[in-house]
Enzyme design. Sequence first.
Site, mmCIF file in Angstrom:
data_model
loop_
_atom_site.group_PDB
_atom_site.id
_atom_site.type_symbol
_atom_site.label_atom_id
_atom_site.label_comp_id
_atom_site.label_asym_id
_atom_site.label_seq_id
_atom_site.Cartn_x
_atom_site.Cartn_y
_atom_site.Cartn_z
ATOM 1 N N LYS A 13 10.975 124.516 111.514
ATOM 2 C CA LYS A 13 11.931 123.760 112.351
ATOM 3 C C LYS A 13 13.236 124.534 112.532
ATOM 4 C CE LYS A 13 12.548 120.047 109.882
ATOM 5 N NZ LYS A 13 11.891 120.509 108.646
ATOM 6 N N ARG A 88 14.876 111.420 109.311
ATOM 7 C CA ARG A 88 13.831 111.720 108.317
ATOM 8 C C ARG A 88 13.231 110.428 107.776
ATOM 9 N NH1 ARG A 88 15.943 117.105 106.647
ATOM 10 N NH2 ARG A 88 14.427 118.108 105.299
ATOM 11 N N ARG A 125 11.169 132.735 101.594
ATOM 12 C CA ARG A 125 12.202 132.384 102.555
ATOM 13 C C ARG A 125 13.615 132.805 102.123
ATOM 14 N NH1 ARG A 125 12.429 126.505 105.329
ATOM 15 N NH2 ARG A 125 13.342 125.731 103.411
ATOM 16 N N ARG A 159 17.834 129.489 99.168
ATOM 17 C CA ARG A 159 18.211 128.110 98.856
ATOM 18 C C ARG A 159 17.786 127.712 97.446
ATOM 19 N NH1 ARG A 159 16.394 124.628 104.012
ATOM 20 N NH2 ARG A 159 16.150 123.123 102.327
ATOM 21 N N ARG A 170 10.033 117.824 97.580
ATOM 22 C CA ARG A 170 10.430 117.668 98.986
ATOM 23 C C ARG A 170 9.225 117.262 99.839
ATOM 24 N NH1 ARG A 170 12.889 123.294 99.853
ATOM 25 N NH2 ARG A 170 13.326 122.675 101.985
HETATM 26 P P1 AMP Z 1 16.572 120.800 105.127
HETATM 27 O O1 AMP Z 1 17.474 121.993 105.182
HETATM 28 O O2 AMP Z 1 16.389 120.138 106.453
HETATM 29 O O3 AMP Z 1 15.260 121.093 104.433
HETATM 30 O O4 AMP Z 1 17.320 119.707 104.212
HETATM 31 C C1 AMP Z 1 17.670 120.008 102.868
HETATM 32 C C2 AMP Z 1 17.934 118.733 102.105
HETATM 33 O O5 AMP Z 1 19.019 118.016 102.707
HETATM 34 C C3 AMP Z 1 16.779 117.730 102.086
HETATM 35 O O6 AMP Z 1 15.805 118.039 101.087
HETATM 36 C C4 AMP Z 1 17.538 116.450 101.769
HETATM 37 O O7 AMP Z 1 17.908 116.380 100.413
HETATM 38 C C5 AMP Z 1 18.815 116.615 102.595
HETATM 39 N N1 AMP Z 1 18.669 116.050 103.960
HETATM 40 C C6 AMP Z 1 18.700 116.725 105.128
HETATM 41 N N2 AMP Z 1 18.543 115.886 106.169
HETATM 42 C C7 AMP Z 1 18.395 114.649 105.640
HETATM 43 C C8 AMP Z 1 18.169 113.354 106.193
HETATM 44 N N3 AMP Z 1 18.065 113.175 107.525
HETATM 45 N N4 AMP Z 1 18.074 112.308 105.327
HETATM 46 C C9 AMP Z 1 18.195 112.466 104.009
HETATM 47 N N5 AMP Z 1 18.377 113.654 103.410
HETATM 48 C C10 AMP Z 1 18.498 114.745 104.211
#
Ligand code: AMP
Length: 214
Positions: A13, A88, A125, A159, A170
């Site tokens: 994404k 999400r 990554r 990360r 996750r």
């Molecule tokens: P990502 O970089 O999109 O994988 O997001 C990293 C982390 O941010 C996720 O594992 C969640 O802990 C938090 N996060 C990001 N977007 C959301 C969302 N829409 N709702 C809840 N937690 C989020």
Amino acid sequence: MIIVLVGPPGSGKGTQSTLISKELKLPCLATGDILREEISKKTPLGLNIEDRINEGRLVETSLINQVISNRVKDTDCEKGFILDGYPRKIDQAIELEKMIAPRKIDKVVGFLIDDETIIKRIAGRFSCTKCNANYNKYYNAPKIENVCDNCGSEEFYTRKDDTSEVCKKRLEEYHLWTEPLFSYYEKQGTLVKIDSSKNIEDITKTILKNILTF
Ligand code: AMP
């Protein structure tokens, strides 16, 4: 034009939202990047959510809704935007509809990929410290070694939540909360599903074709 990208962690994404954002000249609102910036700046929000993110759990919906509802009011979002990582959960999707009204989501791109491939992908990554462009040491390294293709920076980070243990958590959160969005958007008629195990260029072409011909 409002585009939403839905998919598991490591499904591409972030890579696709950066490419599509450049192509369509629309800002990309990546919630993970926004939250990680709050953490690195040690803001009250950042300190509040740091543990949850590092453990691979979703942050509270009320907090994330607040972040996005403020961001979509910015002037650069007037012509539209790409959402990467939000919504999400179904309740976030309902809140998003209220936030953007009377505008509507034009297209939801659903990324399909199996858990095993995701775990392998996440192991390689890394991201650019300056612009957050995503790379993978096994199959998507920068064209010039250690130089970001997107902004030329030479600093990268991995990360904290990209370990295999946190990745499993996750994925659990994804299957429980996020996957139901596929049927939610399918019913609304906005969903297009893409096979995100394909190569980056082919996926970008497929997404753009679907976005530009609705
Ligand atoms: P990502 O970089 O999109 O994988 O997001 C990293 C982390 O941010 C996720 O594992 C969640 O802990 C938090 N996060 C990001 N977007 C959301 C969302 N829409 N709702 C809840 N937690 C989020």
